[in-house]
Design an enzyme around this catalytic site. Structure first.
Site, PDB file in Angstrom:
ATOM      1  NE  ARG A 175      -6.755   4.742  -2.672  1.00  0.00           N
ATOM      2  CZ  ARG A 175      -5.840   5.507  -2.087  1.00  0.00           C
ATOM      3  NH1 ARG A 175      -5.315   5.127  -0.932  1.00  0.00           N
ATOM      4  NH2 ARG A 175      -5.453   6.615  -2.649  1.00  0.00           N
TER       5      ARG A 175
ATOM      6  CG  HIS B 295     -36.050  -0.853  -9.967  1.00  0.00           C
ATOM      7  ND1 HIS B 295     -35.447  -0.645 -11.186  1.00  0.00           N
ATOM      8  CD2 HIS B 295     -35.709  -2.118  -9.591  1.00  0.00           C
ATOM      9  CE1 HIS B 295     -34.757  -1.718 -11.529  1.00  0.00           C
ATOM     10  NE2 HIS B 295     -34.900  -2.632 -10.577  1.00  0.00           N
TER      11      HIS B 295
END
Ligand code: GLY
Length: 346
Positions: free
Chosen positions: A115, A250
């Protein structure tokens, strides 16, 4: 080697503020950015990068594949299995060493492992240093079943690094195409601030880009408003990347997107011809980038892809556009205007 000292720029985020060290030889500072309680690190990098890092604690090196096709959830799954094998615990750290793809992927894996554990980035490309490694956006692309791209960075999290290294020595061998990609993002900063970045030394230029980004991120970490300005030129850029299946990189796509944003702003009566000419001059003449749409380009596909952009709150067309009040977010753009502006692109 430059005589410039290493510059330290802070990204001020209250209890999660961090330092970005910019300069030649800055990678020697990596150990100083390790979280105090970390006993172990996993270094996430790519084959061929060959960049020596010494975090000063026990570490294992894990490589992810080259190319956007590897920027996907299965790579996160693989990385998490490597973290488990390395015994990476709650206080430990992930170190992303590479360009924007590596730091996006390493940051995302760190944000979900147990987490969320600490991540430190060593950005090795110009684009990574001036944009991707700074500000805590992490993520992977959505993929189709056959592995082709279905949407850029659609799966991700905000997860700020604990520190970032921008060692300018790593740019000495950066291929011209990757230099171009970094220049695409720098041209964006030019339009957001008016700064003459190209007149600065390399250290000052990269540090200034980091400062600009740090200031925007500190004001709006989770892109509730102002951070969206960092997407200037990106709505068409992301559509071009997807429509070319990342044949266009990009930063190259951002350069075209900046020229398009100026034309769309003109189409909407927000700027005149002079501002369009200024965009073309800066992007093409100063930053040495192409603004030509790849051929063939299908306007219907580009419009459909632009409507899926993350800036869109309602499935309509949202752009960041120049205008009388400067660059701002413009929702609800008429698709006919977006199409007309596409038709005026070189
Ligand atoms: N690259 C745009 C942002 O970090 O917000």
């Amino acid at each position: 080697m430059s005589a410039d000292p290493i510059r330290v720029v802070e990204v001020p985020l209250v209890d999660r503020s961090y330092e970005v060290h910019v300069g030649h030889g800055a990678v020697t500072r990596l150990g100083s950015l390790m979280p105090v309680r970390a006993r172990r690190a996993v270094v996430v990098t790519q084959p061929g990068l060959d960049i020596a890092v010494d975090p000063g604690i026990a570490h294992t090196v894990v490589e992810i594949g080259l190319g956007e096709a590897h920027k996907r959830l299965t790579t996160i799954d693989d990385l998490c299995r490597s973290f488990a094998a390395a015994g990476l615990a709650r206080n430990d750290v992930v170190i992303g060493v590479g360009g924007g793809m590596v730091t996006d992927v390493a940051g995302f894996a760190a944000s979900v492992w147990h987490r969320g554990i600490a991540v430190v980035h060593v950005a090795t490309s110009l684009l990574g240093m001036v944009d991707a490694a700074i500000g805590g956006k992490t993520g992977v692309n959505l993929s189709n079943d056959d592995g082709t791209a279905a949407g850029k960075n659609l799966i991700g999290s905000f997860w700020q690094p604990s520190g970032v290294i921008c060692d300018l020595d790593h740019l000495a061998t950066l291929p011209e195409r990757e230099q171009r990609c970094g220049r695409g993002e720098m041209a964006k900063y030019h339009f957001l601030t008016g700064d003459d970045l190209l007149a600065m030394s390399l250290t000052d230029r990269v540090a200034r880009c980091v400062e600009i980004k740090a200031e925007v991120v500190a004001a709006d970490e989770r892109e509730g408003g102002r951070r969206a300005l960092l997407n200037y030129g990106h709505t068409l850029a992301h559509a071009l990347e997807a429509s070319t299946d990342h044949g266009l990189a990009h930063g190259e796509a951002v350069a075209i997107g900046l020229a398009y944003a100026a034309r769309l702003a003109r189409e909407l009566g927000r700027v005149g011809d002079d501002r369009v000419a200024e965009h073309d001059r800066v992007v093409v003449d100063e930053y040495g980038l192409s603004i030509e749409l790849p051929q063939p380009s299908d306007p219907d596909r580009l419009l459909a892809l632009m409507a899926t952009d993350k800036k869109s709150l309602d499935g309509g067309l949202t752009f960041v556009l120049d205008g009388p009040n400067g660059v701002e977010v413009v929702p609800g753009v008429d698709p006919a205007a977006a199409r007309s502006a596409l038709a005026t692109m070189p």
